[in-house]
Write a protein that holds these residues in place. Sequence first.
Motif, PDB file in Angstrom:
ATOM      1  N   ALA C  19     104.236 -26.539  20.954  1.00  0.00           N
ATOM      2  CA  ALA C  19     102.872 -26.063  20.658  1.00  0.00           C
ATOM      3  C   ALA C  19     102.606 -26.094  19.159  1.00  0.00           C
ATOM      4  CB  ALA C  19     102.689 -24.639  21.204  1.00  0.00           C
ATOM      5  N   SER C  20     103.597 -25.681  18.362  1.00  0.00           N
ATOM      6  CA  SER C  20     103.405 -25.647  16.915  1.00  0.00           C
ATOM      7  C   SER C  20     103.296 -27.048  16.332  1.00  0.00           C
ATOM      8  CB  SER C  20     104.558 -24.885  16.251  1.00  0.00           C
ATOM      9  OG  SER C  20     104.445 -23.508  16.519  1.00  0.00           O
ATOM     10  N   LEU C  21     104.117 -27.969  16.834  1.00  0.00           N
ATOM     11  CA  LEU C  21     104.033 -29.361  16.364  1.00  0.00           C
ATOM     12  C   LEU C  21     102.661 -29.944  16.682  1.00  0.00           C
ATOM     13  CD1 LEU C  21     107.362 -31.224  17.261  1.00  0.00           C
ATOM     14  CD2 LEU C  21     106.360 -30.900  14.984  1.00  0.00           C
ATOM     15  N   ALA C  22     102.213 -29.699  17.899  1.00  0.00           N
ATOM     16  CA  ALA C  22     100.897 -30.228  18.300  1.00  0.00           C
ATOM     17  C   ALA C  22      99.805 -29.670  17.397  1.00  0.00           C
ATOM     18  CB  ALA C  22     100.615 -29.896  19.762  1.00  0.00           C
ATOM     19  N   ALA C  23      99.951 -28.387  17.018  1.00  0.00           N
ATOM     20  CA  ALA C  23      98.928 -27.734  16.196  1.00  0.00           C
ATOM     21  C   ALA C  23      98.845 -28.329  14.792  1.00  0.00           C
ATOM     22  CB  ALA C  23      99.203 -26.230  16.112  1.00  0.00           C
ATOM     23  N   VAL C  24      99.972 -28.839  14.265  1.00  0.00           N
ATOM     24  CA  VAL C  24      99.949 -29.369  12.892  1.00  0.00           C
ATOM     25  C   VAL C  24      99.946 -30.887  12.855  1.00  0.00           C
ATOM     26  CG1 VAL C  24     101.189 -27.322  12.056  1.00  0.00           C
ATOM     27  CG2 VAL C  24     102.439 -29.463  12.466  1.00  0.00           C
ATOM     28  N   TRP C  25      99.910 -31.520  14.023  1.00  0.00           N
ATOM     29  CA  TRP C  25     100.027 -32.978  14.063  1.00  0.00           C
ATOM     30  C   TRP C  25      98.832 -33.646  13.395  1.00  0.00           C
ATOM     31  CZ3 TRP C  25     104.622 -34.632  15.590  1.00  0.00           C
ATOM     32  CH2 TRP C  25     104.831 -36.016  15.780  1.00  0.00           C
ATOM     33  N   ASP C  26      99.105 -34.769  12.695  1.00  0.00           N
ATOM     34  CA  ASP C  26      98.002 -35.546  12.123  1.00  0.00           C
ATOM     35  C   ASP C  26      97.790 -36.755  13.010  1.00  0.00           C
ATOM     36  OD1 ASP C  26     100.104 -37.056   9.502  1.00  0.00           O
ATOM     37  OD2 ASP C  26     100.433 -36.655  11.634  1.00  0.00           O
ATOM     38  N   GLY C  31      99.719 -33.008  24.057  1.00  0.00           N
ATOM     39  CA  GLY C  31     100.807 -32.087  24.389  1.00  0.00           C
ATOM     40  C   GLY C  31     101.062 -32.198  25.886  1.00  0.00           C
ATOM     41  N   VAL C  32     102.317 -32.498  26.281  1.00  0.00           N
ATOM     42  CA  VAL C  32     102.606 -32.749  27.697  1.00  0.00           C
ATOM     43  C   VAL C  32     103.613 -31.732  28.208  1.00  0.00           C
ATOM     44  CG1 VAL C  32     103.403 -34.468  29.353  1.00  0.00           C
ATOM     45  CG2 VAL C  32     102.370 -35.213  27.198  1.00  0.00           C
ATOM     46  N   ASP C  33     103.281 -31.031  29.276  1.00  0.00           N
ATOM     47  CA  ASP C  33     104.205 -30.059  29.843  1.00  0.00           C
ATOM     48  C   ASP C  33     104.923 -30.679  31.035  1.00  0.00           C
ATOM     49  OD1 ASP C  33     103.959 -26.453  30.326  1.00  0.00           O
ATOM     50  OD2 ASP C  33     105.649 -27.838  30.484  1.00  0.00           O
ATOM     51  N   LEU C  34     106.184 -31.084  30.804  1.00  0.00           N
ATOM     52  CA  LEU C  34     106.974 -31.671  31.894  1.00  0.00           C
ATOM     53  C   LEU C  34     107.923 -30.639  32.509  1.00  0.00           C
ATOM     54  CD1 LEU C  34     108.034 -35.347  31.041  1.00  0.00           C
ATOM     55  CD2 LEU C  34     106.471 -34.528  32.777  1.00  0.00           C
ATOM     56  N   ASP C  35     107.838 -29.395  32.055  1.00  0.00           N
ATOM     57  CA  ASP C  35     108.641 -28.348  32.692  1.00  0.00           C
ATOM     58  C   ASP C  35     107.847 -27.895  33.915  1.00  0.00           C
ATOM     59  OD1 ASP C  35     110.128 -25.172  31.567  1.00  0.00           O
ATOM     60  OD2 ASP C  35     110.242 -26.261  33.470  1.00  0.00           O
ATOM     61  N   VAL C  36     107.828 -28.753  34.925  1.00  0.00           N
ATOM     62  CA  VAL C  36     106.902 -28.550  36.043  1.00  0.00           C
ATOM     63  C   VAL C  36     107.279 -27.346  36.908  1.00  0.00           C
ATOM     64  CG1 VAL C  36     106.276 -30.993  36.059  1.00  0.00           C
ATOM     65  CG2 VAL C  36     108.078 -30.174  37.608  1.00  0.00           C
ATOM     66  N   GLU C  37     108.517 -26.875  36.818  1.00  0.00           N
ATOM     67  CA  GLU C  37     108.901 -25.679  37.584  1.00  0.00           C
ATOM     68  C   GLU C  37     108.272 -24.442  36.955  1.00  0.00           C
ATOM     69  OE1 GLU C  37     113.102 -25.286  38.508  1.00  0.00           O
ATOM     70  OE2 GLU C  37     113.305 -27.463  38.603  1.00  0.00           O
ATOM     71  N   GLU C  38     108.328 -24.334  35.640  1.00  0.00           N
ATOM     72  CA  GLU C  38     107.785 -23.166  34.937  1.00  0.00           C
ATOM     73  C   GLU C  38     107.004 -23.648  33.719  1.00  0.00           C
ATOM     74  OE1 GLU C  38     107.878 -20.356  36.310  1.00  0.00           O
ATOM     75  OE2 GLU C  38     109.812 -19.742  37.078  1.00  0.00           O
ATOM     76  N   PRO C  39     105.817 -24.235  33.925  1.00  0.00           N
ATOM     77  CA  PRO C  39     105.036 -24.761  32.802  1.00  0.00           C
ATOM     78  C   PRO C  39     104.430 -23.633  31.981  1.00  0.00           C
ATOM     79  CG  PRO C  39     103.812 -25.016  34.861  1.00  0.00           C
ATOM     80  CD  PRO C  39     105.128 -24.406  35.221  1.00  0.00           C
ATOM     81  N   ASN C  40     104.670 -23.643  30.674  1.00  0.00           N
ATOM     82  CA  ASN C  40     104.156 -22.574  29.806  1.00  0.00           C
ATOM     83  C   ASN C  40     103.284 -23.061  28.667  1.00  0.00           C
ATOM     84  OD1 ASN C  40     105.474 -20.489  31.150  1.00  0.00           O
ATOM     85  ND2 ASN C  40     107.332 -20.754  29.969  1.00  0.00           N
ATOM     86  N   LEU C  41     103.213 -24.372  28.458  1.00  0.00           N
ATOM     87  CA  LEU C  41     102.524 -24.894  27.268  1.00  0.00           C
ATOM     88  C   LEU C  41     101.060 -24.466  27.227  1.00  0.00           C
ATOM     89  CD1 LEU C  41     103.016 -26.633  24.747  1.00  0.00           C
ATOM     90  CD2 LEU C  41     102.419 -28.637  26.110  1.00  0.00           C
ATOM     91  N   HIS C  42     100.418 -24.379  28.379  1.00  0.00           N
ATOM     92  CA  HIS C  42      99.001 -24.029  28.441  1.00  0.00           C
ATOM     93  C   HIS C  42      98.743 -22.615  27.907  1.00  0.00           C
ATOM     94  CE1 HIS C  42     100.674 -22.246  32.089  1.00  0.00           C
ATOM     95  NE2 HIS C  42      99.618 -21.470  32.166  1.00  0.00           N
ATOM     96  N   GLY C 257     101.569 -14.410  22.490  1.00  0.00           N
ATOM     97  CA  GLY C 257     100.960 -15.684  22.866  1.00  0.00           C
ATOM     98  C   GLY C 257     100.471 -16.513  21.697  1.00  0.00           C
ATOM     99  N   ARG C 258     100.940 -16.176  20.471  1.00  0.00           N
ATOM    100  CA  ARG C 258     100.445 -16.941  19.315  1.00  0.00           C
ATOM    101  C   ARG C 258     101.288 -18.190  19.091  1.00  0.00           C
ATOM    102  NH1 ARG C 258      99.426 -13.451  14.121  1.00  0.00           N
ATOM    103  NH2 ARG C 258      98.559 -15.452  13.501  1.00  0.00           N
ATOM    104  N   ILE C 259     100.633 -19.243  18.607  1.00  0.00           N
ATOM    105  CA  ILE C 259     101.349 -20.439  18.174  1.00  0.00           C
ATOM    106  C   ILE C 259     101.974 -20.085  16.833  1.00  0.00           C
ATOM    107  CG2 ILE C 259     101.099 -22.818  17.399  1.00  0.00           C
ATOM    108  CD1 ILE C 259      98.835 -23.152  19.374  1.00  0.00           C
ATOM    109  N   ILE C 260     103.311 -20.171  16.727  1.00  0.00           N
ATOM    110  CA  ILE C 260     103.919 -19.562  15.549  1.00  0.00           C
ATOM    111  C   ILE C 260     103.648 -20.324  14.249  1.00  0.00           C
ATOM    112  CG2 ILE C 260     105.670 -18.378  16.944  1.00  0.00           C
ATOM    113  CD1 ILE C 260     107.719 -20.278  15.697  1.00  0.00           C
ATOM    114  N   ALA C 261     103.239 -21.601  14.362  1.00  0.00           N
ATOM    115  CA  ALA C 261     102.859 -22.329  13.144  1.00  0.00           C
ATOM    116  C   ALA C 261     101.630 -21.703  12.480  1.00  0.00           C
ATOM    117  CB  ALA C 261     102.575 -23.801  13.456  1.00  0.00           C
ATOM    118  N   THR C 262     100.920 -20.855  13.208  1.00  0.00           N
ATOM    119  CA  THR C 262      99.724 -20.226  12.643  1.00  0.00           C
ATOM    120  C   THR C 262     100.014 -18.835  12.084  1.00  0.00           C
ATOM    121  OG1 THR C 262      99.082 -19.208  14.747  1.00  0.00           O
ATOM    122  CG2 THR C 262      98.245 -21.416  14.326  1.00  0.00           C
TER     123      THR C 262
END
Lengths: 120, 292, 293
Positions: C19-26, C31-42, C257-262
């Motif tokens: 999540a943090s990488l996605a937030a600072v990406w240029d 952002g893809v959540d492949l942890d399909v058993e327990e998806p948390n990225l959203h 629930g904060r994105i830690i890059a922020t």
Amino acid sequence: MNMVAVTSEGPSLDDQIDPRFGRAAGFVVVNLETMHTQYIDNGQSQLMAQGAGIKAAELIARAGVSCLLTGYVGPKAFKALTAAGIKVGQNLEGLTVGQAVQRFNDGQVEMAQTPNRAGR
Amino acid sequence: MREVIIISGKGGTGKTSLTGAFAHLAEGKIICDLDVDAPDLHLLLQPTKERLEEFYSGHEAEIDGEKCDGCGLCATMCQFGAIRENGAGFAVDPVRCEGCKVCVAFCPNAAIRFPERHCGQWFVSATRFGPLVHAQLLPGAENSGRLVMVLKQQARELAKARGADLVLCDGAPGIGCPVISSLSGAHLAVAVTEPTPSGRHDLERVADLCRHFQTALAVIINKHDLNYEEAARIEAFCQAESYTVIARLPHDMLVTRAMIQGLVVTELPETDFSRELAHAWAKIEALAGLGR
Amino acid sequence: MIVAVASGKGGTGKTTVTASLAAVWDGPVVGVDLDVEEPNLHLFLQPVIAESAMAHMMVPEVDEAKCTYCAACSELCQFKAVSVFNQVILIFPEMCHGCGGCMAVCPGKAISAGQRELGEISWGQAGDVGFLSGRLRIGEAMSPPLMRLVKARLDQILAETGGDAIIDAPPGVSCPAVNAVLDSDVIVLVTEPTPFGVYDFKLAWEAFAPLKKPLGAVINRAGVGTEAIYRFCREKGLPILAEIPYDRAIAEAYAHGRIIATVSPSLKQTFVSLKGKIRNLANQIHLQAAAHA
């Protein structure tokens, strides 16, 4: 032809019932008229990641068995056995193969309506 | 004989650390590490291996280069993208191979072998808290839950042989095959969660799984003081679904300090944390129907 | 470029890092959540979902009028999804792995493709960041079939939009985790310096190093634990791409629930720097490959 399969730890009537069905060591198939026995080894089941119970049902169905005597059976195996027209006697662990067959002949084994083991 | 399994849904909530402590507190039990993918309980229990068994499950395809004429039919038929050209013909990538046998069956030259797949090893060991049944899958191996069933079977047999009335299991994270297999025949699942959005979300899913498989469930809220509002939401969820919350544990570096020393937290001098944990264990025994 | 964020041990911070990488990406990124058993990225990206679709896999369905009970399908099936004995054919769709063998081998073409529900795939936007996620149906045992479908959707999205993808992988080192990283360009392994973290990191290294992709480590909760992880990375020549210090304030921000890059400028900088190092790592391999060409 009246054939019964019993899950077994070994090939003879004196061997202990193997309580498992799908991964039983083998099946003693008994011809109730002649009391002649035949042993089907089930060692290959150890390698199966899944479906051992279904495979075991195939094996005994092809042997022309009309009844199974065992310890416990899971839901998928039970479905396969029912489809094959094979009646199931459960909860017989602790007996020898011969003792289980005797009980069956004496009408003391209740035929199961549902499997006694949870699915995985 | 009762089987209790410690699960989490979300990884990293403290499942293994708490299982280790319960293994210390419990009497007359066989301990079982069912997280065969990334087992960690042995790092706390320092087992002495007494028995080692190889674990084979399913098969994998191998193309015999001598017999392969490069027709490529196998690659076309493989639904898993496991067969590629490699200059000398075609080869199966074992990482992608599903072991389905389609290529073996259809190869016009019978050029594909189908050996048994070696997936890992399992062990029966002695530890200072009692016998431990555990395993290690080879990295990348399929984790169908079969190895989990093998371990449970061994643990039950050992319990019977030793007169133990409890099999205490460290479970795997997630809700897939290994967790489903872990729940089979369990009398009580204890979910360890944390008061974070991920913790709550994943608890709800693993609780749903337990309901689906009709396994009784109790909950421990670990690192409770990280977010009291989120902890309250978890309590409300448990209340609504009738899951007993058996402990609320503070976030305590004690757990990590114990881990670094190769100890479980209840082996360190007593604190509020370890007292709360002992109460939790008593409740687990009661809920699991262990008459002690 | 497809970046896979994986780990051996669960709970080390994969979703946090993704999540943090996605937030600072240029540049464009999904952002893809492949942890399909327990998806948390959203929970962190908080996307607006544009569309959600049920995902299915093909399982056998038999037309008994055409079936001769020859049992060719049953003999072939390694998973007992189809079982034939005497004059009976049974399908167990939940056992099917989707290999298509039964359909291909049936001499009478009596088996066609039915469906089993795997779960759900959703996609949308979180500000500038694209979002794609799979969610496994409760009771569905296998995650790789759904993961393959999510990856196929990702390929479609990237073909349309170009840009990069950052994949939040499931924990562990068995088939679901390997599946998630298999088609990526670079693998970032997130760990913590505790004994559990180190042990599982070594397993992850054993699982992923043979895939021959550029591999780097992120040490989360640095300062808690021992030096063992650093020794191991040195020994294996694994670059440490970033360290996130253990800090109660970070743990609490995550718990809210904060994105830690922020959370702070210095944490933002940690992830900006991580982004740069990931790009370099991916490029180095390309340069090496070009030099050998």
